[in-house]
Design a protein around this motif. Structure first.
Motif, PDB file in Angstrom:
ATOM      1  N   ILE A   4      46.388  94.769  37.035  1.00 23.68           N
ATOM      2  CA  ILE A   4      47.069  93.494  37.263  1.00 23.68           C
ATOM      3  C   ILE A   4      46.055  92.387  37.056  1.00 23.68           C
ATOM      4  N   HIS A   5      46.334  91.539  36.079  1.00 27.80           N
ATOM      5  CA  HIS A   5      45.386  90.496  35.685  1.00 27.80           C
ATOM      6  C   HIS A   5      46.044  89.124  35.826  1.00 27.80           C
ATOM      7  N   SER A   6      45.295  88.174  36.346  1.00 30.42           N
ATOM      8  CA  SER A   6      45.799  86.801  36.466  1.00 30.42           C
ATOM      9  C   SER A   6      45.365  85.990  35.247  1.00 30.42           C
ATOM     10  N   TYR A  14      48.976  80.931  38.323  1.00 29.62           N
ATOM     11  CA  TYR A  14      48.617  82.277  37.911  1.00 29.62           C
ATOM     12  C   TYR A  14      49.827  82.927  37.259  1.00 29.62           C
ATOM     13  N   TRP A  16      50.935  86.475  36.044  1.00 29.70           N
ATOM     14  CA  TRP A  16      50.477  87.837  36.274  1.00 29.70           C
ATOM     15  C   TRP A  16      50.860  88.731  35.107  1.00 29.70           C
ATOM     16  N   VAL A  18      50.836  92.679  34.166  1.00 32.18           N
ATOM     17  CA  VAL A  18      50.717  94.036  34.693  1.00 32.18           C
ATOM     18  C   VAL A  18      50.722  94.972  33.490  1.00 32.18           C
ATOM     19  N   PHE A 128      55.333  90.407  43.892  1.00 30.71           N
ATOM     20  CA  PHE A 128      55.174  89.214  43.061  1.00 30.71           C
ATOM     21  C   PHE A 128      56.184  88.209  43.599  1.00 30.71           C
ATOM     22  N   TYR A 166      50.925  88.794  45.430  1.00 34.71           N
ATOM     23  CA  TYR A 166      50.602  88.145  44.155  1.00 34.71           C
ATOM     24  C   TYR A 166      51.480  86.900  44.021  1.00 34.71           C
ATOM     25  N   PRO A 208      44.872  88.577  44.719  1.00 32.98           N
ATOM     26  CA  PRO A 208      45.856  88.770  45.781  1.00 32.98           C
ATOM     27  C   PRO A 208      45.236  88.731  47.175  1.00 32.98           C
TER      28      PRO A 208
END
Length: 257
Positions: A4-6, A14, A16, A18, A128, A166, A208
């Motif tokens: 999981i990258h912002s 942000y 997200w 995934v 999320f 998130y 997170p």
């Protein structure tokens, strides 16, 4: 392995992403370009878009992404978002086989009337939650009511304590300053403030956060606790009767802070 990258967007959003080694899902893409850049850099194929609510900083990138990818767009059934192909609501399951992830939809009104969140428990607990719950704070009330947002936060607080939160904005440091004003003797809050400030000094996200932590430091999740009640009643100079009233005044206080 799930990652999981912002992706940073605008001033403090942000987006997200995934993904596994090959496929990706994006949540609340307010803009197209940084998402495309991340996908290309990591050689990822986008397989779905998930939307929590209709605000443009969460939806503005949909058009550019679906021009490139023939993919489903999931989003709230109670909001008018023209690009949505798969409207969803409470207890619907979003099945994302390309990344081996199933997410349960939660109705989370308050910030907007039709706001939703996506909760998953495998491979770990995660939610999320868009602009509903932030670290040390919560969303503004634009279309819903204080009672709705209070009930939404109560619903989220019933999830497992290990749930990773998130949210969609980096508001943590500002929220901490307000939380200190409301709950000035909270030692866990001051300890977290040191951690958050160190992360932001390195330009790293504070998100997170965990639900367990938020239950100890976030005043909007602690409206039944006496220190919060005392602060809000002192601020308002009113004898407030219930937790919803405490929450409503607390949210108004934050708006003016």
């Amino acid at each position: 392995m799930l990652n999981i990258h912002s992706v940073h967007a605008f001033k403090d959003n942000y987006i997200w992403v995934v993904h596994n080694q090959n496929y990706a899902v994006v949540i609340d893409p307010g803009i197209t370009t940084p998402v495309i850049e991340y996908l290309q850099l990591n050689k990822l194929q986008l397989c779905a878009i998930l939307i929590t609510h209709h605000h443009n900083d969460h939806t503005g990138g949909i058009a550019g992404l679906i021009q490139r990818f023939d993919i489903p767009v999931y989003g709230p059934s109670n909001e008018l978002i023209t690009a949505i192909t798969n409207p969803v609501q409470q207890n619907d399951i979003v099945n994302l086989p390309d990344i081996s992830l199933n997410l349960t939809v939660l109705d989370t009104p308050g910030h907007t009337r039709g706001h939703i969140a996506y909760y998953g428990s495998d491979p770990w607990d995660m939610i999320f939650c868009g602009d509903t719950l932030f670290s040390c704070g919560c969303g503004r009330i634009f279309e819903g009511s204080a009672a709705q947002l209070y009930q939404t936060l109560q619903k989220i607080s019933q999830l497992p304590d290990a749930t990773l939160i998130y949210c969609a904005h980096e508001y943590t440091l500002g929220n901490i300053e307000f939380a200190k004003a409301v709950d000035p003797k909270n030692k866990k809050l001051y300890k977290f403030a040191i951690t958050a400030e160190a992360l932001r000094h390195k330009n790293m996200p504070t998100i997170p956060t965990t639900l367990a932590l938020e239950k100890t430091i976030n005043p909007f999740l602690r409206c039944e606790h006496q220190p919060i009640i005392n602060s809000v009643q002192n601020y308002s100079q009113q004898l407030l009767q219930n937790s919803v009233d405490i929450f409503a005044v607390l949210r108004e206080w934050k708006n003016k802070f």
